[in-house]
Design a protein around this motif. Structure first.
Motif, mmCIF file in Angstrom:
data_model
loop_
_atom_site.group_PDB
_atom_site.id
_atom_site.type_symbol
_atom_site.label_atom_id
_atom_site.label_comp_id
_atom_site.label_asym_id
_atom_site.label_seq_id
_atom_site.Cartn_x
_atom_site.Cartn_y
_atom_site.Cartn_z
ATOM 1 N N GLY A 193 88.134 50.849 91.310
ATOM 2 C CA GLY A 193 87.942 51.035 92.750
ATOM 3 C C GLY A 193 87.470 49.847 93.564
ATOM 4 N N SER A 194 87.054 48.750 92.966
ATOM 5 C CA SER A 194 86.565 47.656 93.812
ATOM 6 C C SER A 194 87.609 46.547 93.874
ATOM 7 N N GLN A 195 87.380 45.458 93.121
ATOM 8 C CA GLN A 195 88.323 44.337 93.222
ATOM 9 C C GLN A 195 89.708 44.652 92.645
ATOM 10 N N THR A 196 89.741 45.365 91.503
ATOM 11 C CA THR A 196 91.015 45.468 90.769
ATOM 12 C C THR A 196 92.102 46.123 91.614
ATOM 13 N N LEU A 197 91.769 47.237 92.259
ATOM 14 C CA LEU A 197 92.797 47.917 93.054
ATOM 15 C C LEU A 197 93.067 47.198 94.372
ATOM 16 N N ALA A 198 92.140 46.333 94.792
ATOM 17 C CA ALA A 198 92.374 45.552 96.018
ATOM 18 C C ALA A 198 93.124 44.264 95.712
ATOM 19 N N SER A 199 93.336 43.969 94.423
ATOM 20 C CA SER A 199 93.929 42.685 94.063
ATOM 21 C C SER A 199 95.435 42.718 94.326
ATOM 22 N N GLN A 200 96.065 41.569 94.247
ATOM 23 C CA GLN A 200 97.505 41.509 94.507
ATOM 24 C C GLN A 200 98.316 41.715 93.230
ATOM 25 N N GLY A 201 97.627 41.821 92.104
ATOM 26 C CA GLY A 201 98.320 42.165 90.861
ATOM 27 C C GLY A 201 99.145 41.038 90.256
ATOM 28 N N MET A 202 98.922 39.812 90.726
ATOM 29 C CA MET A 202 99.729 38.702 90.208
ATOM 30 C C MET A 202 99.175 38.213 88.875
ATOM 31 N N ILE A 203 100.044 38.143 87.893
ATOM 32 C CA ILE A 203 99.671 37.552 86.617
ATOM 33 C C ILE A 203 100.243 36.148 86.669
ATOM 34 N N TRP A 262 82.538 38.523 83.633
ATOM 35 C CA TRP A 262 83.372 38.566 84.832
ATOM 36 C C TRP A 262 84.710 37.916 84.461
ATOM 37 N N PRO A 263 85.836 38.599 84.654
ATOM 38 C CA PRO A 263 87.120 37.952 84.307
ATOM 39 C C PRO A 263 87.455 36.816 85.262
ATOM 40 N N THR A 264 86.945 36.883 86.468
ATOM 41 C CA THR A 264 87.165 35.943 87.585
ATOM 42 C C THR A 264 88.590 36.027 88.140
ATOM 43 N N LYS A 265 89.530 36.468 87.314
ATOM 44 C CA LYS A 265 90.904 36.738 87.789
ATOM 45 C C LYS A 265 91.470 37.823 86.897
ATOM 46 N N LEU A 266 92.300 38.650 87.496
ATOM 47 C CA LEU A 266 93.026 39.646 86.705
ATOM 48 C C LEU A 266 93.782 38.942 85.570
ATOM 49 N N SER A 267 94.438 37.848 85.905
ATOM 50 C CA SER A 267 95.256 37.114 84.926
ATOM 51 C C SER A 267 94.462 36.709 83.697
ATOM 52 N N LEU A 268 93.152 36.475 83.874
ATOM 53 C CA LEU A 268 92.337 35.931 82.779
ATOM 54 C C LEU A 268 91.667 37.008 81.917
ATOM 55 N N ARG A 327 77.109 56.270 87.853
ATOM 56 C CA ARG A 327 76.620 54.976 88.350
ATOM 57 C C ARG A 327 75.333 54.665 87.599
ATOM 58 N N LEU A 328 75.367 53.662 86.770
ATOM 59 C CA LEU A 328 74.168 53.308 86.004
ATOM 60 C C LEU A 328 73.139 52.710 86.954
ATOM 61 N N LEU A 329 71.964 53.333 86.986
ATOM 62 C CA LEU A 329 70.901 52.819 87.852
ATOM 63 C C LEU A 329 70.060 51.841 87.043
ATOM 64 N N GLY A 339 86.512 48.712 86.024
ATOM 65 C CA GLY A 339 87.610 47.968 86.638
ATOM 66 C C GLY A 339 88.499 47.467 85.513
ATOM 67 N N ILE A 340 89.318 46.472 85.803
ATOM 68 C CA ILE A 340 90.212 45.965 84.755
ATOM 69 C C ILE A 340 89.411 45.440 83.567
ATOM 70 N N ALA A 341 88.262 44.788 83.826
ATOM 71 C CA ALA A 341 87.503 44.202 82.713
ATOM 72 C C ALA A 341 86.992 45.288 81.776
ATOM 73 N N GLY A 342 86.368 46.328 82.348
ATOM 74 C CA GLY A 342 85.799 47.396 81.523
ATOM 75 C C GLY A 342 86.873 48.144 80.746
ATOM 76 N N LEU A 391 80.964 53.485 81.512
ATOM 77 C CA LEU A 391 80.384 54.224 82.638
ATOM 78 C C LEU A 391 80.944 53.639 83.920
ATOM 79 N N GLU A 392 81.566 54.452 84.734
ATOM 80 C CA GLU A 392 82.156 53.976 85.995
ATOM 81 C C GLU A 392 81.558 54.775 87.153
ATOM 82 N N ALA A 393 81.086 54.041 88.168
ATOM 83 C CA ALA A 393 80.362 54.676 89.262
ATOM 84 C C ALA A 393 81.255 55.527 90.158
ATOM 85 N N ASP A 394 82.441 55.023 90.467
ATOM 86 C CA ASP A 394 83.294 55.718 91.444
ATOM 87 C C ASP A 394 84.656 55.994 90.823
#
Ligand SMILES: Cc1cc2nc3c(=O)[nH]c(=O)nc-3n(C[C@H](O)[C@H](O)[C@H](O)COP(=O)(O)OP(=O)(O)OC[C@H]3O[C@@H](n4cnc5c(N)ncnc54)[C@H](O)[C@@H]3O)c2cc1C
Length: 401
Positions: free
Chosen positions: A56-66, A357-363, A189-191, A29-32, A49-52
């Motif tokens: 694909g999870s939070q980052t693309l679902a986010s509103q992209g606000m910095i 965990w960035p907790t926010k894209l902005s951070l 996907r790292l097991l 995601g954005i963090a990796g 290593l990216e599973a999908d």
């Protein structure tokens, strides 16, 4: 790159080669991706290593606000949360200008402004708070000629403020971040059972490769929880905070990037609106209070609620023909007392593992600083090639196949 035989050699089987990296990053995601760029620039041998799909999870679902956290100041006070994040829009602007380690030059924001509006001028003590010296440079009340087009309608009689925030197109952001490191971002996907901890770091038993990593960096969002459980890491723990977002397809020709404060009773925007390209038009994406309240609603109930909220907040726009759909997505974060929202990016080392965990894209720039501070200097050399397929970019929830 070093190769060493493994235990299989003793049993007469072909040894699985061992490859060495300074960091194996789990989750693209954005963090990796941010960390992959930062570590690349600083000379670390790192792979992702990216599973999908990437993001694909939070980052693309986010509103992209910095953003600089002003929405957390709607109680009329600047809290710790709003101060920790206040410098982030400037930091990102440095990246967009190519003046930071993570170079985003060439990435144009979706909108270089973000607004707050209310349908009446009666904002109570917030009016004097917004005008206060402590917020100077971060918020500005606009005159009608400067209103964004969606609020310039004669039917609107409220107030509009401009914030020092902006909005990024997250697919374009991820594509920009992928470019310099695409040769080291793999689909896998790292097991949990593929990881063992050793004195020198972690060993990942990947298809065709034994990867020895001095640091295992977990940036897997919601996927970090199961990995922590397997590694026996009890602290930090993960919390998930659910959201139920609304996607609005309509033929209104203007985008809007704004928090709606009309009639708010809680210190939270009633609607947080961003707009995203949808064919020749715009899709409006709604978060804020509606997405929290919507968690307890079915998709159909939330869609009906959203239609009423839009009609109440932006009554000059015809909403009858709009098509509503909804999206459930969890925010993954370090656990806080009472499930509260964390105020800062989070990175902690537990043995050879770094939990982030960035907790926010902005951070995310703040996360980069925190992770770098946990790493020993890099070993020289490029990262090894793994026998895994490259990962592709994921798709935003509103993009059509
Ligand atoms: C609806 C919504 C709106 C938001 N809007 C904003 C906003 O406007 N501004 C803002 O600052 N913040 C916003 N946020 C917060 C922000 O989006 C997140 O903090 C950020 O995207 C988290 O990024 P991440 O890389 O940690 O996680 P993710 O984007 O979730 O990425 C984690 C990745 O790890 C992968 N993964 C999981 N398990 C494994 C595994 N075992 N092996 C390999 N890969 C794995 C997943 O496939 C995924 O791609 C929003 C969040 C949500 C949910």
């Amino acid at each position: 790159m070093t190769a060493a035989p493994d235990q299989a050699a003793a049993g007469g089987r072909e040894p699985t080669p061992a490859l060495d990296v300074d960091a194996a990053i789990v989750g693209g995601g954005i963090a990796g991706l941010w960390l992959a760029n930062l570590l690349h620039v600083r000379g670390y041998r790192a792979v992702v290593l990216e599973a999908d799909g990437i993001g694909g999870s939070q980052t693309l679902a986010s509103q992209g606000m910095i953003h600089g956290g002003l929405k957390y100041a709607l109680s009329g006070n600047l809290t710790g949360a709003s101060e920790a994040i206040a410098g982030m829009p400037e930091r990102w602007r440095r990246c967009l200008d190519g003046r930071d380690d993570v170079d985003l030059a060439g990435l144009a924001p979706l909108s270089d402004r973000y607004y707050m509006f209310a349908g009446s001028t009666a904002l109570g003590r917030l009016t004097s708070f917004f005008a206060s010296r402590s917020l100077r440079g971060r918020i500005r009340r606009l005159e009608r000629p400067d209103y964004p087009l969606a609020l310039a309608d004669p039917g609107f009689h409220g107030v509009v403020y401009e914030l020092n925030d902006f909005v990024l197109d997250t697919p374009a952001l991820l594509a920009t971040l992928l470019r310099p490191v695409a040769d080291r971002v793999y689909r896998h996907r790292l097991l949990p059972e593929e990881v063992t901890q050793t004195d020198a770091g972690c060993e990942l038993h990947l298809p065709g490769t034994r990867l020895r990593a001095r640091r295992l960096i977990l940036t897997a969002g919601a996927g970090t929880g199961p990995l922590l459980a397997h590694l026996g890491i009890e602290s930090p723990r993960m919390q998930l905070r659910p959201l139920h977002q609304v996607l609005v397809r309509h033929d209104y020709p203007h985008p809007l990037y704004a928090h709606c404060l009309t009639g708010i009773r809680r210190p939270e925007p009633r609607l947080t609106i961003t707009s995203h390209r949808d064919g020749d038009g715009w899709l409006w994406y709604l978060g804020g209070q509606i997405a929290g309240d919507g968690v307890a609603m079915t998709g159909a109930d939330l869609a009906a609620h959203a239609r009423r909220e839009l009609a109440a907040c932006l009554p000059w726009i015809p909403w009858e023909r709009a098509e509503m759909s909804t999206l459930r997505v969890d925010r993954a974060e370090p656990e806080q007392t009472g499930g509260r929202r964390p105020d800062e990016a989070f990175a902690a080392a537990v043995g050879p593992t770094v939990v982030a965990w960035p907790t926010k894209l902005s951070l995310v720039p703040d996360l980069g600083d925190k992770v770098l501070a946990l790493l020993a200097p890099p070993e020289p050399g490029p990262p090894p090639r793994l026998a895994l397929p490259r990962a592709d970019l994921g798709r935003a929830p509103w993009s059509r196949p």
